[in-house]
Design a protein around this motif. Structure first.
Motif, short mmCIF file in Angstrom:
data_model
loop_
_atom_site.label_atom_id
_atom_site.label_comp_id
_atom_site.label_asym_id
_atom_site.label_seq_id
_atom_site.Cartn_x
_atom_site.Cartn_y
_atom_site.Cartn_z
N ALA A 1 59.06 59.42 64.02
CA ALA A 1 60.32 58.93 64.84
C ALA A 1 61.39 59.15 63.91
O ALA A 1 61.22 59.10 62.76
N ALA A 2 62.39 59.43 64.50
CA ALA A 2 63.83 59.68 63.93
C ALA A 2 64.55 58.69 63.51
O ALA A 2 65.28 58.67 62.35
N THR A 3 64.20 57.33 63.97
CA THR A 3 64.59 56.15 63.66
C THR A 3 63.58 55.31 62.89
O THR A 3 62.62 55.34 63.32
N PRO A 4 64.17 54.84 61.58
CA PRO A 4 63.17 53.90 60.83
C PRO A 4 62.55 52.72 61.76
O PRO A 4 63.58 51.97 62.18
N ALA A 5 61.42 52.33 61.64
CA ALA A 5 60.80 51.29 62.32
C ALA A 5 61.22 49.92 61.56
O ALA A 5 61.47 48.68 62.02
N LEU A 6 61.57 50.05 59.98
CA LEU A 6 61.98 49.05 59.17
C LEU A 6 63.03 49.69 58.10
O LEU A 6 62.47 50.45 57.44
N GLU A 7 64.17 49.22 58.05
CA GLU A 7 64.91 49.34 56.68
C GLU A 7 65.12 48.26 55.92
O GLU A 7 65.61 47.13 56.31
N ILE A 8 64.91 48.58 54.62
CA ILE A 8 64.83 47.45 53.94
C ILE A 8 66.13 47.81 52.86
O ILE A 8 66.33 48.62 52.28
N PHE A 9 67.12 46.68 52.96
CA PHE A 9 68.38 46.68 52.29
C PHE A 9 68.41 46.34 50.88
O PHE A 9 69.31 46.41 50.28
N ASP A 10 67.47 45.48 50.32
CA ASP A 10 67.32 45.13 49.04
C ASP A 10 66.04 44.81 48.47
O ASP A 10 65.28 43.74 48.69
N LEU A 11 65.45 45.88 48.01
CA LEU A 11 64.26 45.61 47.26
C LEU A 11 64.09 44.63 45.97
O LEU A 11 65.06 44.77 45.17
N ARG A 12 63.59 43.84 46.21
CA ARG A 12 63.96 42.57 45.20
C ARG A 12 63.49 42.89 43.61
O ARG A 12 64.29 42.15 42.91
N HIS A 13 62.77 43.84 43.40
CA HIS A 13 62.82 44.13 42.18
C HIS A 13 63.89 44.94 41.63
O HIS A 13 63.93 45.32 40.29
N GLY B 1 66.54 53.88 45.00
CA GLY B 1 67.20 52.56 44.08
C GLY B 1 66.66 51.38 44.93
O GLY B 1 65.37 51.01 44.80
N SER B 2 67.50 50.42 45.46
CA SER B 2 66.99 49.21 45.78
C SER B 2 66.82 49.34 47.48
O SER B 2 66.84 48.14 48.08
N ARG B 3 66.72 50.34 48.01
CA ARG B 3 66.72 50.70 49.44
C ARG B 3 65.34 51.27 49.81
O ARG B 3 64.95 52.00 48.92
N ALA B 4 64.83 51.09 50.85
CA ALA B 4 63.64 51.74 51.45
C ALA B 4 63.77 51.83 52.90
O ALA B 4 64.29 50.75 53.53
N ARG B 5 63.00 52.65 53.66
CA ARG B 5 63.01 52.63 55.07
C ARG B 5 61.54 53.31 55.47
O ARG B 5 61.22 54.26 54.59
N LEU B 6 60.89 52.66 56.40
CA LEU B 6 59.84 53.01 56.97
C LEU B 6 59.81 53.55 58.54
O LEU B 6 60.47 53.29 59.23
N PHE B 7 59.06 54.76 58.58
CA PHE B 7 59.13 55.69 59.88
C PHE B 7 57.83 55.80 60.24
O PHE B 7 56.65 55.81 59.34
#
Length: 222
Positions: A159-171, A149-155
């Motif tokens: 790693a079990a925990t994402p290095a970056l979690e994006i809460f609002d993909l702008r498109h 959807g409008s979310r993403a996360r990068l591991f």
């Protein structure tokens, strides 16, 4: 239904659910049949076939799913990363690395959208768009990007925990192509690219937005 039959039916249901949840990844070797390589070159690097430069997969439509790739960096200034949901006119979502700033700064990992070919990365900073990370030089670093959807996360590196979690993909929720974007000066390489649609574990609810006092949240033009 007997007890044995009930247990057998329950086990069959578990197997069917597991099979439905497992979606095989689609590997994409760096050949001209699968990729537009006009902005890239493929050579051996650290014992593997590897790509440097900009390349986009042909005839792929990606919405939600998982993208994986290994990146090798030297530590020199460069901005290698993933492009996803790319659409004509220079519109896409992008996540890239700044190896020359690792691990001292909080923008080693950057999410930025592009609109009509302009990404305006200066407007995106802080939780949900940038993060710190250690990026060892001269080694393969595994990136796993989960998109829903409008979310993403990068591991990074399993790693079990994402290095970056994006809460609002702008498109917003959208569909588009997949690609790799990096320099052609030998400072960054890509290898072992794969992707699959679906099969993304559920995201936790996003944190509540904390607007600074006095922020103008609504306006109109007259």
């Amino acid at each position: 239904m007997t007890r044995f039959a009930s247990i057998r039916a329950a086990m069959l249901m578990v197997v069917l659910l597991a099979a439905a949840a497992w979606i095989p990844a689609q590997g994409a070797g760096f050949d001209a049949g699968a990729w537009d390589l006009s902005g890239a070159q493929v050579q051996e690097h650290l014992g593997r076939p590897a790509l440097q430069g900009n390349a986009f997969l042909k005839e792929v439509e990606f919405a939600d799913g998982v993208i994986e790739v290994d990146i090798s960096v030297t530590g020199a200034r460069s901005y290698p990363g993933l492009v996803f949901r790319s659409r004509p006119g220079g519109n896409w979502e992008r996540i890239y690395l700044r190896p020359h700033r690792a691990p001292l700064y909080d923008d080693v990992i950057q999410y930025v959208p592009a609109f009509h070919g302009a990404d305006s990365w200066q407007l995106y900073h802080g939780p949900g768009v940038t993060a710190n990370a250690a990026l060892p030089a001269g080694a393969w670093i595994h990136l796993r990007l989960e998109v829903s959807g409008s979310r993403a996360r990068l591991f990074l590196d399993g790693a079990a925990t994402p290095a970056l979690e994006i809460f609002d993909l702008r498109h917003g929720p959208s569909t588009g192509g997949l690609g790799l974007m990096g320099p052609r000066d030998g400072s960054a390489w890509f290898s072992n690219f794969s992707w699959r649609s679906g099969g993304v574990p559920a995201f936790d609810p996003p944190p509540l937005a904390d607007a600074p006092p006095g922020m103008i949240r609504e306006w109109e033009l007259s």
